[in-house]
Scaffold this motif. Structure first.
Motif, PDB file in Angstrom:
ATOM      1  N   GLN A  17      40.842  59.464  24.127  1.00 41.09           N
ATOM      2  CA  GLN A  17      39.623  59.907  23.555  1.00 41.09           C
ATOM      3  C   GLN A  17      39.066  58.768  22.639  1.00 41.09           C
ATOM      4  N   TRP A  18      39.781  58.098  22.140  1.00 42.51           N
ATOM      5  CA  TRP A  18      39.427  56.976  21.196  1.00 42.51           C
ATOM      6  C   TRP A  18      38.610  55.940  21.904  1.00 42.51           C
ATOM      7  N   LYS A  44      36.794  56.234  24.691  1.00 43.60           N
ATOM      8  CA  LYS A  44      35.758  56.783  25.099  1.00 43.60           C
ATOM      9  C   LYS A  44      34.725  56.727  23.823  1.00 43.60           C
ATOM     10  N   ALA A  45      35.239  57.062  22.833  1.00 42.06           N
ATOM     11  CA  ALA A  45      34.283  56.954  21.435  1.00 42.06           C
ATOM     12  C   ALA A  45      33.934  55.684  20.897  1.00 42.06           C
ATOM     13  N   ALA A  63      33.460  53.160  23.383  1.00 44.90           N
ATOM     14  CA  ALA A  63      32.442  52.971  24.209  1.00 44.90           C
ATOM     15  C   ALA A  63      31.243  53.423  23.968  1.00 44.90           C
ATOM     16  N   ARG A  64      31.094  54.622  23.640  1.00 46.01           N
ATOM     17  CA  ARG A  64      29.875  55.340  23.213  1.00 46.01           C
ATOM     18  C   ARG A  64      29.159  54.669  21.877  1.00 46.01           C
ATOM     19  N   GLU A  65      29.979  54.190  20.775  1.00 44.51           N
ATOM     20  CA  GLU A  65      29.468  53.584  19.921  1.00 44.51           C
ATOM     21  C   GLU A  65      28.954  52.178  20.285  1.00 44.51           C
ATOM     22  N   ILE A  75      27.688  51.130  23.027  1.00 45.28           N
ATOM     23  CA  ILE A  75      26.510  51.299  23.936  1.00 45.28           C
ATOM     24  C   ILE A  75      25.380  51.857  22.909  1.00 45.28           C
ATOM     25  N   GLY A  76      25.701  52.496  21.898  1.00 43.27           N
ATOM     26  CA  GLY A  76      24.727  53.113  20.957  1.00 43.27           C
ATOM     27  C   GLY A  76      24.152  52.146  19.907  1.00 43.27           C
ATOM     28  N   ASP A  91      19.406  52.801  21.789  1.00 44.68           N
ATOM     29  CA  ASP A  91      19.407  54.207  20.672  1.00 44.68           C
ATOM     30  C   ASP A  91      18.714  55.490  21.519  1.00 44.68           C
ATOM     31  N   GLY A 136      17.818  56.453  25.292  1.00 45.49           N
ATOM     32  CA  GLY A 136      18.070  56.298  26.923  1.00 45.49           C
ATOM     33  C   GLY A 136      16.913  56.319  27.603  1.00 45.49           C
TER      34      GLY A 136
END
Length: 68
Positions: free
Chosen positions: A2-3, A5-6, A8-10, A12-13, A17, A19
């Motif tokens: 899970q970390w 994925k977290a 990767a999301r950060e 991309i963010g 900002d 999408g």
């Protein structure tokens, strides 16, 4: 797992900002590119068309964000 994925999301963010704003820009770039290559008369105006379209996308995004 899970970390990962977290993280990767950060990442991309950091770059994207909003999408829908990013998607609209990419779609508009593709439309202008296709039109300028298919219709020779538009080739001279493609810069102005690109600028106006991106400006409208920016106004639309700003208006959407201000309503939230």
């Amino acid at each position: 797992m899970q970390w990962i994925k977290a993280i990767a999301r950060e990442l991309i963010g950091l770059f994207v900002d909003d999408g829908s704003f990013a998607a609209a820009i990419v779609i508009w770039l593709g439309v202008v590119w296709l039109l300028s290559h298919r219709i020779p008369a538009i080739m001279a105006w493609s810069g102005i068309i690109l600028f106006l379209g991106l400006g409208l996308i920016l106004l639309w995004s700003t208006r959407q964000r201000s309503r939230q």
